[in-house]
Design a protein around this motif. Structure first.
Motif, PDB file in Angstrom:
ATOM      1  N   PHE A   1       4.528  20.833  62.048  1.00 30.65           N
ATOM      2  CA  PHE A   1       4.823  19.568  62.733  1.00 30.65           C
ATOM      3  C   PHE A   1       3.775  18.492  62.488  1.00 30.65           C
ATOM      4  CE2 PHE A   1       6.888  22.805  65.437  1.00 30.65           C
ATOM      5  CZ  PHE A   1       8.161  22.284  65.528  1.00 30.65           C
ATOM      6  N   THR A   2       4.222  17.239  62.528  1.00 30.23           N
ATOM      7  CA  THR A   2       3.342  16.081  62.616  1.00 30.23           C
ATOM      8  C   THR A   2       3.606  15.431  63.969  1.00 30.23           C
ATOM      9  OG1 THR A   2       3.448  15.783  60.230  1.00 30.23           O
ATOM     10  CG2 THR A   2       2.745  13.866  61.534  1.00 30.23           C
ATOM     11  N   LEU A   3       2.555  15.266  64.772  1.00 31.67           N
ATOM     12  CA  LEU A   3       2.724  14.723  66.125  1.00 31.67           C
ATOM     13  C   LEU A   3       2.780  13.197  66.078  1.00 31.67           C
ATOM     14  CD1 LEU A   3       0.288  17.070  68.103  1.00 31.67           C
ATOM     15  CD2 LEU A   3       2.661  17.453  67.349  1.00 31.67           C
ATOM     16  N   ARG A   4       3.735  12.644  66.808  1.00 30.47           N
ATOM     17  CA  ARG A   4       3.883  11.189  66.891  1.00 30.47           C
ATOM     18  C   ARG A   4       4.144  10.826  68.344  1.00 30.47           C
ATOM     19  NH1 ARG A   4       4.016   9.887  61.672  1.00 30.47           N
ATOM     20  NH2 ARG A   4       5.069  11.240  60.189  1.00 30.47           N
TER      21      ARG A   4
ATOM     22  N   ASN B   1       6.249  12.922  70.678  1.00 31.97           N
ATOM     23  CA  ASN B   1       7.236  13.589  69.821  1.00 31.97           C
ATOM     24  C   ASN B   1       6.568  14.426  68.729  1.00 31.97           C
ATOM     25  OD1 ASN B   1       9.241  11.760  71.083  1.00 31.97           O
ATOM     26  ND2 ASN B   1       8.126  10.232  69.893  1.00 31.97           N
ATOM     27  N   ALA B   2       7.328  15.370  68.171  1.00 28.46           N
ATOM     28  CA  ALA B   2       6.840  16.193  67.070  1.00 28.46           C
ATOM     29  C   ALA B   2       7.863  16.163  65.944  1.00 28.46           C
ATOM     30  CB  ALA B   2       6.612  17.620  67.551  1.00 28.46           C
ATOM     31  N   GLU B   3       7.411  15.684  64.772  1.00 27.74           N
ATOM     32  CA  GLU B   3       8.293  15.625  63.602  1.00 27.74           C
ATOM     33  C   GLU B   3       8.155  16.901  62.780  1.00 27.74           C
ATOM     34  OE1 GLU B   3       7.960  12.132  61.105  1.00 27.74           O
ATOM     35  OE2 GLU B   3       9.145  13.074  59.502  1.00 27.74           O
ATOM     36  N   THR B   4       9.272  17.457  62.331  1.00 24.36           N
ATOM     37  CA  THR B   4       9.243  18.625  61.444  1.00 24.36           C
ATOM     38  C   THR B   4       8.726  18.203  60.071  1.00 24.36           C
ATOM     39  OG1 THR B   4      11.160  19.562  62.575  1.00 24.36           O
ATOM     40  CG2 THR B   4      10.660  20.441  60.392  1.00 24.36           C
ATOM     41  N   ASN B   5       7.753  18.972  59.530  1.00 24.57           N
ATOM     42  CA  ASN B   5       7.317  18.752  58.150  1.00 24.57           C
ATOM     43  C   ASN B   5       8.377  19.346  57.233  1.00 24.57           C
ATOM     44  OD1 ASN B   5       4.918  17.664  59.113  1.00 24.57           O
ATOM     45  ND2 ASN B   5       3.859  19.647  59.035  1.00 24.57           N
ATOM     46  N   PHE B   6       8.949  18.525  56.350  1.00 24.43           N
ATOM     47  CA  PHE B   6      10.077  19.015  55.552  1.00 24.43           C
ATOM     48  C   PHE B   6       9.707  20.209  54.677  1.00 24.43           C
ATOM     49  CE2 PHE B   6      13.892  16.657  56.406  1.00 24.43           C
ATOM     50  CZ  PHE B   6      14.847  17.439  55.784  1.00 24.43           C
ATOM     51  N   GLU B   7       8.444  20.264  54.236  1.00 24.61           N
ATOM     52  CA  GLU B   7       8.045  21.402  53.390  1.00 24.61           C
ATOM     53  C   GLU B   7       8.125  22.720  54.165  1.00 24.61           C
ATOM     54  OE1 GLU B   7       6.102  18.928  54.392  1.00 24.61           O
ATOM     55  OE2 GLU B   7       4.017  19.557  54.707  1.00 24.61           O
ATOM     56  N   ALA B   8       8.084  22.651  55.513  1.00 19.71           N
ATOM     57  CA  ALA B   8       8.168  23.868  56.334  1.00 19.71           C
ATOM     58  C   ALA B   8       9.592  24.417  56.387  1.00 19.71           C
ATOM     59  CB  ALA B   8       7.663  23.589  57.744  1.00 19.71           C
ATOM     60  N   LEU B   9      10.570  23.674  55.830  1.00 24.16           N
ATOM     61  CA  LEU B   9      11.957  24.147  55.824  1.00 24.16           C
ATOM     62  C   LEU B   9      12.293  24.886  54.529  1.00 24.16           C
ATOM     63  CD1 LEU B   9      13.795  21.076  57.414  1.00 24.16           C
ATOM     64  CD2 LEU B   9      12.943  23.147  58.534  1.00 24.16           C
TER      65      LEU B   9
ATOM     66  N   PHE C   1      11.846  23.160  64.842  1.00 23.22           N
ATOM     67  CA  PHE C   1      12.836  22.119  65.178  1.00 23.22           C
ATOM     68  C   PHE C   1      12.120  20.938  65.834  1.00 23.22           C
ATOM     69  CE2 PHE C   1      16.605  20.128  66.761  1.00 23.22           C
ATOM     70  CZ  PHE C   1      17.696  20.692  66.108  1.00 23.22           C
ATOM     71  N   PHE C   2      12.360  19.728  65.332  1.00 22.91           N
ATOM     72  CA  PHE C   2      11.656  18.542  65.855  1.00 22.91           C
ATOM     73  C   PHE C   2      11.928  18.362  67.352  1.00 22.91           C
ATOM     74  CE2 PHE C   2      14.356  14.733  66.751  1.00 22.91           C
ATOM     75  CZ  PHE C   2      15.604  15.265  66.497  1.00 22.91           C
ATOM     76  N   VAL C   3      10.988  17.707  68.035  1.00 23.21           N
ATOM     77  CA  VAL C   3      11.149  17.408  69.466  1.00 23.21           C
ATOM     78  C   VAL C   3      11.006  15.911  69.657  1.00 23.21           C
ATOM     79  CG1 VAL C   3      10.275  17.764  71.814  1.00 23.21           C
ATOM     80  CG2 VAL C   3      10.117  19.620  70.129  1.00 23.21           C
ATOM     81  N   ARG C   4      12.000  15.328  70.323  1.00 21.90           N
ATOM     82  CA  ARG C   4      11.934  13.910  70.658  1.00 21.90           C
ATOM     83  C   ARG C   4      12.080  13.803  72.181  1.00 21.90           C
ATOM     84  NH1 ARG C   4      10.949   9.277  72.510  1.00 21.90           N
ATOM     85  NH2 ARG C   4      12.247   7.506  71.938  1.00 21.90           N
ATOM     86  N   ASN C   5      10.959  13.552  72.850  1.00 14.36           N
ATOM     87  CA  ASN C   5      10.933  13.411  74.305  1.00 14.36           C
ATOM     88  C   ASN C   5      10.548  11.987  74.676  1.00 14.36           C
ATOM     89  OD1 ASN C   5      11.529  16.084  74.799  1.00 14.36           O
ATOM     90  ND2 ASN C   5       9.474  16.671  75.466  1.00 14.36           N
TER      91      ASN C   5
ATOM     92  N   GLY D   1      11.670  13.854  58.975  1.00 17.50           N
ATOM     93  CA  GLY D   1      11.775  15.135  59.687  1.00 17.50           C
ATOM     94  C   GLY D   1      12.230  15.062  61.125  1.00 17.50           C
ATOM     95  N   ALA D   2      12.868  13.952  61.537  1.00 18.69           N
ATOM     96  CA  ALA D   2      13.418  13.895  62.903  1.00 18.69           C
ATOM     97  C   ALA D   2      14.859  14.390  62.880  1.00 18.69           C
ATOM     98  CB  ALA D   2      13.311  12.488  63.478  1.00 18.69           C
TER      99      ALA D   2
END
Ligand SMILES: Nc1nc2c(c(=O)[nH]1)N[C@H]1C(S)=C(S)[C@@H](COP(=O)(O)O)O[C@H]1N2
Ligand SMILES: [Mo]
Length: 420
Positions: free
Chosen positions: A74-77, A80-88, A100-104, A175-176
């Motif tokens: 993840f990259t934190l924003r 929120n936490a964006e999924t790093n695409f390379e992790a897929l 799985f990304f988190v948008r709160n 990655g969102a």
């Protein structure tokens, strides 16, 4: 049973006219606050929790998020936490919960399923409010479907980095988005059992997370009206994600899954659903989640519905490749409209293009994995591009028309890499 709902486009025009005359129901937000919000939406405004009751957080992560958010995934924003695409790269079609990304908007609340009820209420019901316990929902006929949840602002940062334009909101790369197998009850089933009437036009699901406030405006709890036509179609009240009970950060005990639509429609931690004979408004379908800016009406476009067409490499930004060796480039493409038909890639900054091999049967509301082999012949920087075409013949464009909040970026993304 309900009568045939009005077409979404006609309905949106009606709702806009009513809003302009101050007649639509603003669901807890005063019209002058909405106008303030529309003005505020054109500048970057970080919304923060007015009175959050966050669940216990673990490390490494974010105070408002329960699951660990390791930096390789993840990259934190902000919140929120964006999924790093390379992790897929080594995952299947479905995104594991741990990636799985988190948008709160605020923080993940702690909701006890045993004490939770869903209240369906409003003048669009034939009778009074109806409550559903967690057990009652689970006892109803269930359906399972694979669907992505994608933030409307996914790809927003490329308005700035590729097009030199200013936009407000979380600076996501690509990655969102995540795709999961959801199990739950059809919203239509619950609305019918609650006695939805023939004149209902909107349903308004509302989250149990904290009120969203900032800049002297309290937007209230996260909620976004959904036209009855969509609500009665393919929307789920989901309680399982990839075969497990819904995790806290993704809406436990129950969330909406609104296939192909903007992420905000997928209300997490749903606590109540208003059913209305009048068009409903909330900040999330008025000042937010419409297109504003030159080329759009002053009150914004119609509320956003479907996501758009995008592609991403499963690669870190600035990845490096050994010259003269064969590399397998992998990635994913997806569409909120008709399914993806084909994907082309370029390894020379867009000079030459060749087809990628699709690794999945493209399906509506999901994504398709693809691969292409590449033997780089010269050292130095280069740019990789991937461009999808959908079944209607739509191709990802070279640029996306600007909107102030940076929604629905669909242009081909330039992925810089180095050959060493
Ligand atoms: N109650 C509630 N629902 C919500 C949100 C929220 O903050 N609160 N965020 C929305 C947004 S903007 C998105 S993109 C998705 C993100 O879902 P996820 O966190 O499971 O990936 O949830 C939506 N549902
Ligand atoms: Mo979102």
């Amino acid at each position: 049973m309900t009568s045939a709902p009005p077409s979404e486009a006609a309905y949106d025009r009606l709702r806009l006219r009513q809003w302009a005359r101050g007649r639509a129901v603003s669901a807890g937000t005063h019209r002058r606050d909405l106008l303030k919000l529309v003005a505020a939406a054109s500048v970057a405004t970080p919304w923060v929790a007015a009175a959050a009751a966050p669940a216990a957080a673990s490390q490494p992560g974010l105070p408002g998020v329960v699951k660990p958010l390791p930096p390789e995934f993840f990259t934190l924003r902000g919140t929120n936490a964006e999924t790093n695409f390379e992790a897929l790269r080594d995952t299947g079609l479905l995104t594991p919960v741990d990636r799985f990304f988190v948008r709160n908007h605020t923080a993940t609340p702690s909701v006890d399923a045993a004490r939770w009820t869903l209240t369906v209420w409003g003048n669009g019901l034939r009778g009074g409010p109806v409550d559903f316990s967690y057990d009652a929902l689970r006892a109803l006929p269930s359906v399972t479907r694979t669907a992505f949840v994608e933030c409307a602002g996914n790809g927003r940062s490329f308005f700035t980095s590729q097009q030199g334009q200013q936009v407000s909101g979380t600076a996501w790369t690509l990655g969102a988005i995540g795709t999961a197998r959801w199990r739950g009850v059809r919203l239509a089933e619950v609305l019918r059992r609650a006695g939805i009437g023939r004149h209902a036009v909107d349903v308004l699901p509302r989250g149990l997370d904290a009120e969203v406030a900032g800049d002297g405006v309290n937007l209230g709890r996260v909620r976004r009206p959904l036209p009855v036509s969509k609500a009665m179609d393919d929307v789920l009240l989901a309680y399982e994600m990839n075969g497990e009970p819904l995790p806290p950060d993704h809406g436990a005990p129950v969330r909406l899954i609104v296939p192909s639509w903007v992420g905000i429609a997928n209300i997490k931690w749903v606590g109540d659903i208003e059913v209305s004979e009048q068009p409903l408004l909330s900040p999330w379908n008025t000042g937010l989640y419409r297109l504003f800016g030159p080329g759009h009406p002053p009150e914004g476009s119609a509320p956003l519905t479907r996501q758009t067409l995008k592609s991403a490499f499963e690669l870190a930004p600035g990845a490096s490749f050994a010259v003269g060796r064969e590399h397998r480039l992998t990635g994913r493409s997806w569409s909120g409209g008709t399914p993806v038909r084909s994907v082309e890639i370029s390894t020379d900054g867009g000079g030459r293009w060749r087809p990628a091999r699709l690794r999945d049967e493209p399906r509506a509301g999901s994504w398709v994995r693809w691969a292409a082999d590449w033997v780089p012949r010269a050292t130095g920087p280069t740019v990789l591009l991937a461009r999808a075409t959908d079944r209607s013949g739509r191709v990802q464009p070279a640029a996306t028309a600007h909107n102030t909040q940076g929604y629905l970026f669909d242009a081909v993304v330039r992925h810089a890499v180095t050959v060493v």
